[in-house]
Design an enzyme around this catalytic site. Structure first.
Site, PDB file in Angstrom:
ATOM      1  N   LEU A 141       0.868  -1.173   0.000  1.00 55.77           N
ATOM      2  CA  LEU A 141       0.000   0.000   0.000  1.00 55.77           C
ATOM      3  C   LEU A 141       0.904   1.220   0.000  1.00 55.77           C
ATOM      4  O   LEU A 141       1.995   1.191   0.572  1.00 55.77           O
ATOM      5  CB  LEU A 141      -0.896   0.021   1.248  1.00 55.77           C
ATOM      6  CG  LEU A 141      -1.963  -1.075   1.376  1.00 55.77           C
ATOM      7  CD1 LEU A 141      -2.697  -0.927   2.706  1.00 55.77           C
ATOM      8  CD2 LEU A 141      -2.945  -1.037   0.219  1.00 55.77           C
ATOM      9  N   ASP A 142       0.447   2.292  -0.628  1.00 56.72           N
ATOM     10  CA  ASP A 142       1.215   3.538  -0.601  1.00 56.72           C
ATOM     11  C   ASP A 142       1.379   4.029   0.833  1.00 56.72           C
ATOM     12  O   ASP A 142       0.584   3.679   1.718  1.00 56.72           O
ATOM     13  CB  ASP A 142       0.514   4.623  -1.424  1.00 56.72           C
ATOM     14  CG  ASP A 142       0.413   4.265  -2.899  1.00 56.72           C
ATOM     15  OD1 ASP A 142       1.244   3.456  -3.363  1.00 56.72           O
ATOM     16  OD2 ASP A 142      -0.494   4.787  -3.570  1.00 56.72           O
ATOM     17  N   LYS A 143       2.380   4.841   1.045  1.00 59.35           N
ATOM     18  CA  LYS A 143       2.691   5.353   2.389  1.00 59.35           C
ATOM     19  C   LYS A 143       1.462   5.892   3.106  1.00 59.35           C
ATOM     20  O   LYS A 143       1.234   5.603   4.287  1.00 59.35           O
ATOM     21  CB  LYS A 143       3.758   6.443   2.283  1.00 59.35           C
ATOM     22  CG  LYS A 143       4.068   7.155   3.593  1.00 59.35           C
ATOM     23  CD  LYS A 143       5.034   8.300   3.386  1.00 59.35           C
ATOM     24  CE  LYS A 143       5.247   9.077   4.679  1.00 59.35           C
ATOM     25  NZ  LYS A 143       6.137  10.240   4.494  1.00 59.35           N
ATOM     26  N   ARG A 240      -5.429   5.710  -7.743  1.00 58.71           N
ATOM     27  CA  ARG A 240      -5.163   7.152  -7.825  1.00 58.71           C
ATOM     28  C   ARG A 240      -5.025   7.602  -9.278  1.00 58.71           C
ATOM     29  O   ARG A 240      -5.584   8.637  -9.685  1.00 58.71           O
ATOM     30  CB  ARG A 240      -3.904   7.476  -7.033  1.00 58.71           C
ATOM     31  CG  ARG A 240      -4.027   7.121  -5.554  1.00 58.71           C
ATOM     32  CD  ARG A 240      -2.676   7.109  -4.861  1.00 58.71           C
ATOM     33  NE  ARG A 240      -2.075   8.437  -4.860  1.00 58.71           N
ATOM     34  CZ  ARG A 240      -0.824   8.663  -4.459  1.00 58.71           C
ATOM     35  NH1 ARG A 240      -0.046   7.667  -4.055  1.00 58.71           N
ATOM     36  NH2 ARG A 240      -0.344   9.900  -4.471  1.00 58.71           N
TER      37      ARG A 240
END
Length: 327
Positions: A141-143, A240
């Site tokens: 997962l992204d930060k 996104r």
């Protein structure tokens, strides 16, 4: 932490959609774990073969059916430090670990993030997990994306979970808040690859890897929509990029959303709420897969984090105040 030389052998096949594309561009897509500059260097050093013939020309055009091989040396860091960092464990047995990742946590060490990552925490939490590639991490997962991840505690479990991920058996569902009022759900089927000029970003590109995102409307507001999204593929930044591509970027997304969009007539309290939400409004809400040992179908859910809930309440109140049609 010391450096070590690792000899790597990578293989892939060009596809018909790569007809006429440059070798270096195709390598950047097929081997996206490595930088364009490193791949170009390997080509120029004679480390890349196309249909068993060594190729040293990055601009060589492909026909779209070639077998590509890379035999190269990679200097890598052998060890990462174990760190005693709290992990929000949703489920754990001797085979797997399901966690609920908070915001501001990087999954894997990289440039500028060598400590404080989820991997550092796993090395402390699960003795022996350093023997498994990427400390058992199956997907990322992204930060600043919150929510569910599964980690393998054995090599057999990791192989089984990666296979489910690649065969699209693993179910991953997200919730998001995007800009604009969407009247219905739909599907975004648009290939994603590295941005042509911004190396750290991704973009919809014609010759990139296939990417499919399904979405449905949970609740619509006068200038925002609360969505449930399901992934068929798992490209970097996929949700996104896809939502920005259809002109409904995620609220708070610094990379793909642009400046904060303020609805007409919004009060100061709501404006402050929007501007202070400084991460993409994206949460991995549900994760489903077959247990790698028992074969049992497991489903886990993670509630929306507090900041997401507050944003949802704020956009709902704004819509109730001004009416959904006042865009």
């Amino acid at each position: 932490m010391s450096d070590n030389i690792k000899f790597i052998h990578l293989t892939a096949s060009a596809e018909p959609r790569h007809f006429g594309a440059r070798l270096d561009q195709v390598l950047a897509e097929l081997f996206s774990d490595y930088s364009r500059s490193r791949l170009k260097e390997w080509i120029q050093q004679g480390k890349v073969s196309v249909d068993d013939d060594v190729c040293t020309v990055p601009r060589q055009k492909l026909k779209g059916d070639e077998k590509i091989e890379i035999n190269a040396e990679l200097v890598q860091e052998v060890y990462h430090q174990a760190e005693d960092i709290d992990i929000n464990v949703v489920f754990e047995d001797e085979h797997i670990l399901v966690i609920n990742k908070p915001r501001d946590v990087v999954v894997h060490p990289g440039a500028g993030n060598t400590s404080g990552t989820l991997l550092n925490a796993l090395l402390s939490h699960v003795p022996g997990i350093e023997q498994i590639p990427r400390a058992g991490i199956v997907h990322r997962l992204d930060k600043d994306t919150t929510g569910l991840m599964v980690v393998a505690k054995s090599l057999l479990a990791q192989n089984a979970l990666v296979e489910q991920l690649q065969s699209r058996e693993m179910g991953r569902e997200y919730e998001a808040i995007c800009y604009g009022t969407m009247v219905a759900g739909g599907t975004v089927d648009a290939p994603i690859g590295r941005h042509p000029t911004k190396r750290t970003l991704m973009a919809v590109r014609e010759l990139a890897k296939p990417a499919v995102t399904h979405y449905r409307v949970i609740e619509k507001f006068r200038a925002f929509t609360h969505l449930r999204l399901k992934l068929d593929t798992g490209r970097t930044h996929q949700i996104r990029v896809h939502m920005a591509h259809i002109k409904h970027p995620l609220v708070g997304d610094p990379a793909y959303g642009g400046r904060t969009r303020l609805p007409k007539g919004a009060d100061e309290e709501f404006i402050t709420c929007l501007r202070s939400f400084n991460r993409q409004a994206l949460h991995a809400a549900q994760l489903s897969f077959f247990h790698p040992e028992s074969g049992e179908w497991l489903t886990f859910q993670a509630p929306l984090p507090e900041d997401f809930q507050k944003l949802l309440i704020a956009v709902r109140q704004d819509s109730e105040t001004h009416g959904i049609d006042e865009l």
